[in-house]
Design a protein around this motif. Structure first.
Motif, short mmCIF file in Angstrom:
data_model
loop_
_atom_site.label_atom_id
_atom_site.label_comp_id
_atom_site.label_asym_id
_atom_site.label_seq_id
_atom_site.Cartn_x
_atom_site.Cartn_y
_atom_site.Cartn_z
N ILE A 10 0.78 -1.41 0.54
CA ILE A 10 -0.46 0.46 0.21
C ILE A 10 1.04 0.75 0.33
N GLN A 11 2.02 1.16 0.67
CA GLN A 11 2.99 1.88 0.86
C GLN A 11 3.18 3.02 -0.83
N PHE A 12 3.92 1.53 -1.31
CA PHE A 12 4.44 0.96 -2.25
C PHE A 12 3.81 2.27 -3.63
N LEU A 13 2.15 1.70 -3.34
CA LEU A 13 1.29 1.99 -4.56
C LEU A 13 1.24 3.68 -3.85
N ALA A 14 0.58 4.00 -3.19
CA ALA A 14 0.70 5.59 -2.42
C ALA A 14 1.85 6.23 -3.46
N ARG A 15 3.37 5.45 -3.16
CA ARG A 15 4.24 6.77 -3.10
C ARG A 15 4.57 6.73 -5.51
N LEU A 16 3.43 5.52 -5.16
CA LEU A 16 3.89 5.28 -7.51
C LEU A 16 2.55 6.10 -7.52
#
Length: 418
Positions: A10-16
């Motif tokens: 989820i954190q990766f998707l937010a930053r992406l």
């Protein structure tokens, strides 16, 4: 999936998603990417996507609901959009782990410009010269656009990494270009200053991307994002107009001496050569991969030809629609081929070529002059014509793909934009 692992995704998707926003992806497309990537990773998420912030909300668990957000601090450079597009494609398939994805995002955002600063300055001077050949091909205008382009390129390059200074660059550049143009006109005994001569060196500040995204998002019912981009676009036009008319007032020039009459003293070949010169300038100023050249040439010539013949057949307002329509269809068709650049990387330089031709800045400037009564309509229609052309192209491509792929499903139109 374990809670900590889901949190990492989820954190990766937010930053992406935030990186995509920094690369000027429409929020509608970012939201679709997040939905598809979440499904590929086996998690259920909801997202709130704005131009300056992305929030991804995970499923409720024993420890509560996971909410991760990422802010958009600054725009990505054009050359950074190419590796970002590859990462987006991998994430959409679930083919990259969060740790590797985060590392790649850090590498992309920290990557230095591929070319030295002095090459970028020269590139912008060449880009400005190319636009001068397209808008008003005269020897004097070509010389002025090149010199002023080098000046604006130097100012913009010097402001990199200095956010406070960067906010003033549009006004400073417009003031400097207009002041020097007026002084040169007085020196040469000219009785007017052509607004078309001011456009090429200031083209990087024209909010074509913001206006286009605003139309796409408003028609997709993303009202907050679309409205904010629309206001930001007009604010940037106002900055340019402010710089122009501060120079006019300080130097005692009359607003009526700013004219928008088109002149061609070089011949009908000049605008077509100007498109190639513009392409060379884009490559040097923005520094995309060298393999991008043939794709860029095809898309900008397709866009300009559609705008040119649309103007001949239907008039200047419709020319923006035909140019934007052809640009989008051409970019989407090429992006579907193996090894092609992402469609968004093909579309953006084409719009930077089309938007100066829409004369949005000229319309704003004429608000202060003799043509102010009609300039509001001219500005509104011309700036939005290109954006509506884009939207029509997207719809046309989507319908064509549905006809070809009926019954087979698939992600459809959006998969090629990234």
């Amino acid at each position: 999936m374990e809670t900590t692992r889901a949190d990492a995704h989820i954190q990766f998707l937010a930053r992406l998603g935030a990186s995509m926003a920094a690369a000027n992806y429409p929020v509608t497309l970012i939201r679709q990417m997040l939905q598809r990537a979440s499904a590929a990773y086996g998690i259920t998420t909801e997202s709130v996507v704005l131009p300056n912030n992305v929030q991804v909300i995970g499923p409720a668990g024993p420890n509560g609901t996971t909410i991760k957000s990422a802010a958009v601090d600054t725009d990505l450079r054009f050359d950074q959009t190419f590796p970002l597009a590859r990462l987006v494609s991998a994430a959409r398939r679930g083919a990259v782990e969060p740790a590797a994805g985060e590392a790649e995002l850090r590498r992309i955002t920290a990557a230095p410009h591929r070319l030295p600063s002095w090459v970028s300055v020269i590139g912008y001077g060449i880009q400005s010269a190319g636009l001068a050949l397209v808008l008003e091909p005269t020897p004097l205008n070509l010389l002025g656009a090149t010199v002023f382009g080098l000046l604006v390129g130097a100012i913009a390059t010097a402001s990199r990494g200095r956010p406070l200074l960067a906010q003033l660059v549009p006004v400073i550049s417009a003031f400097a270009v207009t002041s020097l143009a007026i002084l040169a006109a007085h020196r040469l005994g000219l009785d007017h200053v052509g607004l078309r001569a001011l456009i090429p060196p200031l083209a990087m500040f024209l909010p074509g991307v913001a206006m286009t995204l605003a139309v796409v998002e408003l028609t997709s019912r993303d009202m907050i994002s679309g409205t904010s981009r629309l206001v930001a676009g007009f604010a940037q036009l106002a900055q340019l107009a402010f710089g122009i008319f501060i120079a006019v007032q300080i130097l005692g020039e009359s607003e009526s001496q700013l004219t928008s009459i088109a002149v061609n003293k070089l011949g009908p070949w000049a605008p077509w050569v100007g498109v190639a010169v513009y392409t060379l300038g884009i490559m040097l100023f923005l520094g995309p991969p060298v393999r991008f050249v043939p794709w860029l040439l095809i898309v900008v010539y397709a866009a300009y030809a559609a705008q040119f013949f649309g103007d001949l057949a239907f008039g200047s307002y419709v020319s923006g629609v035909t140019g934007g329509f052809a640009l989008t269809l051409c970019a989407m068709a090429m992006a579907s081929r193996p090894g092609a650049p992402p469609a968004i990387s093909l579309i953006l330089p084409g719009f930077w070529l089309l938007v100066p031709g829409s004369m949005g800045l000229i319309g704003i400037a004429e608000l202060f002059g003799a043509d102010g009564d009609s300039a509001i309509t001219v500005t509104f229609v011309s700036m939005f014509s290109v954006a509506f052309g884009l939207q029509a192209g997207l719809v046309g491509w989507q319908l064509a793909r549905r006809v070809r792929r009926r019954g087979r499903g698939g992600f459809g139109l959006r998969e090629h934009v990234a």
